[in-house]
Motif scaffolding. Structure first.
Motif, mmCIF file in Angstrom:
data_model
loop_
_atom_site.group_PDB
_atom_site.id
_atom_site.type_symbol
_atom_site.label_atom_id
_atom_site.label_comp_id
_atom_site.label_asym_id
_atom_site.label_seq_id
_atom_site.Cartn_x
_atom_site.Cartn_y
_atom_site.Cartn_z
ATOM 1 N N ALA A 158 1.003 -1.155 -0.172
ATOM 2 C CA ALA A 158 0.029 0.148 0.186
ATOM 3 C C ALA A 158 0.644 1.391 0.041
ATOM 4 N N THR A 159 1.943 1.056 0.178
ATOM 5 C CA THR A 159 2.885 2.448 0.443
ATOM 6 C C THR A 159 3.432 3.274 -0.734
ATOM 7 N N ALA A 160 3.703 2.498 -2.037
ATOM 8 C CA ALA A 160 4.238 3.110 -3.153
ATOM 9 C C ALA A 160 3.458 4.395 -3.519
ATOM 10 N N TRP A 161 2.146 4.155 -3.332
ATOM 11 C CA TRP A 161 1.375 5.498 -3.632
ATOM 12 C C TRP A 161 1.745 6.629 -3.038
ATOM 13 N N PHE A 162 2.189 6.623 -1.659
ATOM 14 C CA PHE A 162 2.769 7.666 -0.830
ATOM 15 C C PHE A 162 3.995 8.058 -1.208
ATOM 16 N N PHE A 163 4.623 7.432 -1.963
ATOM 17 C CA PHE A 163 6.023 8.037 -2.380
ATOM 18 C C PHE A 163 5.944 8.238 -3.942
ATOM 19 N N ASP A 164 4.998 8.610 -4.532
ATOM 20 C CA ASP A 164 4.964 9.210 -5.845
ATOM 21 C C ASP A 164 5.235 7.812 -6.680
ATOM 22 N N ASP A 165 4.810 6.684 -6.059
ATOM 23 C CA ASP A 165 4.945 5.450 -7.102
ATOM 24 C C ASP A 165 6.407 5.091 -7.255
ATOM 25 N N GLU A 166 7.085 5.143 -6.302
ATOM 26 C CA GLU A 166 8.513 4.578 -6.262
ATOM 27 C C GLU A 166 8.621 2.960 -6.211
ATOM 28 N N PRO A 167 9.382 2.432 -6.846
ATOM 29 C CA PRO A 167 9.504 1.059 -6.979
ATOM 30 C C PRO A 167 9.981 0.368 -5.618
ATOM 31 N N LEU A 168 8.820 0.249 -4.663
ATOM 32 C CA LEU A 168 9.180 -0.221 -3.283
ATOM 33 C C LEU A 168 7.827 -0.947 -2.797
ATOM 34 N N GLY A 169 7.897 -1.545 -1.794
ATOM 35 C CA GLY A 169 6.691 -2.262 -1.058
ATOM 36 C C GLY A 169 6.393 -3.718 -1.510
ATOM 37 N N THR A 170 6.674 -4.146 -2.537
ATOM 38 C CA THR A 170 6.689 -5.701 -3.017
ATOM 39 C C THR A 170 7.839 -6.022 -3.347
ATOM 40 N N ILE A 171 7.832 -7.493 -3.599
ATOM 41 C CA ILE A 171 8.954 -8.162 -4.152
ATOM 42 C C ILE A 171 8.760 -8.442 -5.594
ATOM 43 N N GLU A 172 8.806 -7.692 -6.457
ATOM 44 C CA GLU A 172 8.678 -7.820 -7.921
ATOM 45 C C GLU A 172 9.725 -7.575 -8.667
ATOM 46 N N VAL A 173 9.740 -8.155 -10.039
ATOM 47 C CA VAL A 173 10.906 -7.954 -10.932
ATOM 48 C C VAL A 173 11.022 -6.345 -11.363
ATOM 49 N N GLY A 174 12.107 -5.743 -11.150
ATOM 50 C CA GLY A 174 11.940 -4.060 -11.260
ATOM 51 C C GLY A 174 12.095 -3.329 -9.920
ATOM 52 N N LYS A 175 11.407 -3.833 -8.967
ATOM 53 C CA LYS A 175 11.450 -3.264 -7.698
ATOM 54 C C LYS A 175 12.665 -3.106 -7.040
ATOM 55 N N TYR A 176 12.795 -2.265 -5.885
ATOM 56 C CA TYR A 176 14.197 -2.128 -5.226
ATOM 57 C C TYR A 176 14.353 -3.489 -4.717
ATOM 58 N N GLY A 177 15.725 -3.927 -4.454
ATOM 59 C CA GLY A 177 15.915 -5.155 -4.110
ATOM 60 C C GLY A 177 16.019 -5.141 -2.332
ATOM 61 N N ASP A 178 14.873 -4.747 -1.750
ATOM 62 C CA ASP A 178 14.876 -4.575 -0.447
ATOM 63 C C ASP A 178 13.813 -5.766 0.338
ATOM 64 N N LEU A 179 14.308 -6.386 1.383
ATOM 65 C CA LEU A 179 13.611 -7.521 1.871
ATOM 66 C C LEU A 179 14.160 -7.576 3.139
ATOM 67 N N VAL A 180 13.108 -8.273 4.066
ATOM 68 C CA VAL A 180 13.959 -8.808 5.576
ATOM 69 C C VAL A 180 13.296 -10.104 5.554
ATOM 70 N N VAL A 181 14.425 -10.937 6.225
ATOM 71 C CA VAL A 181 14.355 -12.174 6.673
ATOM 72 C C VAL A 181 13.895 -12.473 8.049
ATOM 73 N N LEU A 182 12.792 -13.110 8.295
ATOM 74 C CA LEU A 182 12.558 -12.909 10.009
ATOM 75 C C LEU A 182 13.060 -14.168 10.697
ATOM 76 N N ASN A 183 13.052 -13.788 11.914
ATOM 77 C CA ASN A 183 13.495 -14.972 12.724
ATOM 78 C C ASN A 183 12.376 -16.131 13.407
ATOM 79 N N ASP A 184 10.948 -15.621 12.604
ATOM 80 C CA ASP A 184 9.969 -16.565 13.161
ATOM 81 C C ASP A 184 8.796 -16.266 11.661
#
Length: 583
Positions: free
Chosen positions: A525-551
Motif C-alpha cells: 500500500a505504500t508506493a502511492w505515498f512515495f509518488d509510485d517509487e518501486p518499493l513495497g513488494t517483491i517484484e521484478v524491477g522493484k528495489y531489492g529490499d527485503l527482510v528475513v525474519l526470525n519467525d
C-alpha cells in the motif's frame, strides 16, 4: 547518482538471558564504519583476493511477495540493486552469483514506514538506546547493560522517546538504584516522550544537580509539555545537547539507521520537527562544536525540536559519503505564524519535491502546513494550504481530534475549488477517530490517510483500521515514532491486529484487521505515498529490499508478533543488517 553500499556483517547484541519479553539492544552501541558490500565474500585465510559476486540469490525460503496476487515463492535473484527474478526456480544463474540458503525462513518485502521522525532520532544526544522492545524494568536494565561496552568513558547512555512506562510490567520508570545496577560507570538518562518525565543514575544525577537541575532522590526528573515553557526534563535535555559534536550526530544517525534495519524497516518517511526556539552555529558559545549543527540550543526545546535549516546535515553528509544503509524520504514541516508566509514561499520556490537519489530524497510539505494547524480553522493555515496547492506540491496534515480532521477536510475542499488537488495525493495523518463520512469526502478529493498507532501506549483506541480499510481510501501505516511511539513496525501490527494496548487491554474493539491487511499497510500500500517509487513488494524491477525474519509472521501467536526481528535485511541487495545465521 552516488553509489550507496550496505553495511555487511554488522551485528546487534540481543539481550541474552532475559525473559521472553527481553529487548533487543544495539550491539554494544554499534559504531558503523564505511559500509562494505554484502556480496563480497570474506577474504580467504591465504590472503588471496575475494571473488566478486555481481548478483545475490536467496533460495529455499517462504517469500511473501505482497504483489497483487499475494504470491509466495521460494527464490529471488537481485541484480544491480533490483529484483531480477522472483520465482520458485531461478534460471540462468551464473557462477558469480552468491547464493544464500534461507532454510525455509519467512521473507517479507522491506517494511516501509510512511510517517515517523527518524531524523530526530538520529539527532539524540548521547548513545541513544531504544527501549521500545523492553517489557519490564529487568529488560530495561539488560538493554542498557548491553549498550555499555562500546560507550566510551564519560559518554552518556540515553533513551529519549519512543517508549512509555505503560509497556513495562511495573508501569513506571526505573529508579536511580535500578539504573545503577545496570550501568554504574557511565551516566544514564532515560526520558519519556517530548518532555518527560525522565530518570537518571548516580553519575547522571551528579551532573544535572551541578547544573542546577532538580533531581529526586530516586533519580526522577520532572516533566513539561514539550511545546511551551521550560521544565527540569527540558533543561536536562538542553545540557546534553550542548555537549554534542557534529561527529556525535553522524554516529547517532548511523546507529538509528542500523536499528531500523534490525526491525526490517528499510524505508522511512520523515515528517520533520518543531522549529527550535534558538539555534547554534560556528562561533557560538553553546558547546555544539565548531560546525553549525542541528541541536536544541534553547532550554524551552523538547525532544521534537530541532534547528530546521541544519537538522538534515548529518543525514546529507552520510549520503554524500555513501554510508546510508536504509532509504529516507524527507518532508518539510512548516509552522509559520507570519500571515505573509515568507518561509513557506521560499520553500515552495527553492526546493523540489521528490528529488534526490534512491537512498535520500525530498518529499512533501508536512506534517504541518502552518502554525494554524493546531488551532484550526485558521486563515494563515488556509492561505498556506492554498499556496501548496497552487505550487502543485503534495501536502500532509496532522490530525488528532475531530475538530482537526473536520477543519482540514473542509479546508481542502475549499482549496480544491481554486486549484485542483485531486491528483496531488494529499494525506491526512494519524486519524485516531476519523469517521466514515469524512473518509468518503477525503477519498473524493483523491486523498489518502496515514494510520498511526501511537495510542498503543495509552488507551489503544484508534485509529479505526477496519473502517478505513472498508472505505477503500488509500491508506498506509506509520508509527509516528520516535517521540511518542515505537519505530518497530511489528509492535504496530500487533496493535492493529489485536486491538490491544501496551498493557494488553483491548481498546480498539471492532477495528481489528487481519495480519495480511496490516502487512499491506507497511508494504504494497505504500508506493502511492512515495509518488509510485518501486518499493513495497517483491517484484521484478522493484528495489531489492527485503527482510528475513526470525519467525513466521503469519503463524506466531499474537504476543510473538512483538518478538519478530530480522536475521537479514537487504536494501538494494546490500546487507543493512546481518545476524550471521544464514549462509
Amino acid at each position: 547518482m552516488q553509489d550507496q553500499n550496505g553495511v555487511s556483517r554488522r551485528r546487534f547484541l540481543a539481550a541474552g538471558g532475559a525473559a521472553a519479553g527481553a529487548a533487543v539492544g544495539l550491539a554494544g552501541g554499534l559504531s558503523v564504519s564505511r559500509p562494505e558490500r554484502v556480496n563480497a565474500a570474506s577474504s580467504p585465510a591465504s590472503g588471496a583476493p575475494a571473488p566478486f559476486f555481481s548478483d545475490i540469490a536467496l533460495v529455499n525460503g517462504k517469500i511473501h511477495t505482497m504483489d497483487a496476487s499475494n504470491r509466495v515463492v521460494t527464490s529471488v535473484l537481485i541484480r544491480d540493486g533490483r529484483f531480477y527474478q522472483v520465482a520458485d526456480k531461478l534460471s540462468g544463474v551464473a557462477s558469480n552469483v552468491r547464493k544464500i540458503d534461507l532454510g525455509g525462513r519467512t521473507v517479507l518485502p522491506g517494511l516501509v514506514d510512511t510517517h515517523n521522525h527518524i531524523v530526530l532520532m538520529g539527532l539524540r544526544p548521547g548513545y541513544h538506546t531504544p527501549l521500545e522492545n523492553a517489557y519490564s524494568i529487568r529488560d530495561v536494565q539488560t538493554t542498557l547493560a548491553a549498550r555499555r561496552p562500546v560507550v566510551p568513558s564519560g559518554q552518556w547512555i540515553t533513551t529519549i522517546g519512543g517508549f512509555n512506562p505503560s509497556q513495562f510490567t511495573e508501569n513506571r520508570l526505573p529508579t536511580l538504584t535500578e539504573l545503577d545496577a545496570a550501568v554504574f560507570d557511565r551516566p544514564v538518562y532515560v526520558q519519556v516522550g517530548f518532555a518527560g518525565p525522565a530518570t537518571t543514575n548516580t553519575m547522571g544525577k551528579a551532573f544535572f544537580t551541578s547544573k542546577g537541575i532538580p533531581v529526586g532522590p530516586d533519580g526522577s526528573i520532572a516533566s513539561g509539555n514539550g511545546l511551551v515553557g521550560t521544565s527540569p526534563t527540558q533543561l536536562a535535555l538542553y545540557e546534553l545537547r550542548q555537549m554534542q559534536t557534529f561527529d556525535d550526530q553522524m554516529r547517532s544517525t548511523l546507529d538509528c539507521m542500523a536499528y531500523a534495519a534490525t526491525v526490517g524497516a528499510t524505508t522511512q518517511l520523515d515528517q520533520g520537527a518543531w522549529p527550535s526556539l534558538a539555534s547554534c552555529g560556528a562561533g557560538d558559545a553553546c558547546g555544539c562544536g565548531e560546525e553549525p549543527i542541528p541541536c536544541g540550543s534553547s532550554p524551552d526545546d523538547g525532544a521534537a525540536h530541532a534547528e530546521e535549516y541544519l537538522m538534515h546535515l548529518p543525514l546529507v553528509t552520510l549520503h554524500r559519503q555513501g554510508k546510508m544503509t536504509i532509504r529516507v524520504r524527507v518532508n518539510f514541516l512548516e509552522f509559520e505564524t507570519d500571515p505573509t508566509l515568507p518561509h513557506l514561499k521560499a520553500r515552495l520556490n527553492d526546493t523540489w519535491p521528490f528529488f534526490g537519489s534512491d537512498m535520500l530524497r525530498t518529499g512533501a510539505i508536512g506534517e504541518f502546513t502552518a502554525y494554524g494547524a493546531v488551532t484550526l480553522p485558521h486563515p494563515v493555515w488556509l492561505e498556506a494550504t492554498t499556496l501548496v496547492a497552487q505550487a502543485r506540491w503534495r501536502n500532509e496534515n496532522h490530525s488528532i481530534v475531530p475538530p482537526d480532521y473536520q477543519a482540514i477536510v473542509e479546508g481542502w475542499e475549499t482549496v480544491n475549488q481554486l486549484y485542483s488537488i485531486t491528483d496531488l495525493r494529499w494525506v491526512l495523518a494519524h486519524v485516531p477517530s476519523i469517521t466514515a463520512d469524512y473518509l468518503a469526502r477525503l477519498k473524493a478529493l483523491g486523498c489518502g490517510v496515514n494510520l498511526s498507532g501511537f495510542t498503543y501506549f495509552s488507551s489503544g483506541t484508534g485509529p479505526p483500521y477496519r473502517t478505513v480499510l472498508d472505505s477503500g481510501i488509500r491508506a498506509a501505516a506509520g508509527g509516528d515514532g520516535m517521540q511518542i511511539a515505537p519505530m518497530n513496525p511489528f509492535i504496530h501490527m500487533y496493535h492493529a491486529t489485536t486491538g490491544r494496548n501496551a498493557r494488553g487491554v483491548v481498546g480498539n474493539t471492532g477495528q481489528q484487521i487481519s495480519r495480511l491487511e496490516a502487512l499491506r499497510l507497511y508494504t504494497s500500500a505504500t508506493a502511492w505515498f512515495f509518488d509510485d517509487e518501486p518499493l513495497g513488494t517483491i517484484e521484478v524491477g522493484k528495489y531489492g529490499d527485503l527482510v528475513v525474519l526470525n519467525d513466521d509472521y503469519f503463524s506466531v501467536p499474537d504476543e510473538g508478533l512483538k518478538q519478530l526481528r530480522s536475521v537479514l535485511t537487504l536494501v538494494g541487495g546490500n546487507a543493512a543488517y546481518d545476524a550471521g545465521v544464514l549462509h
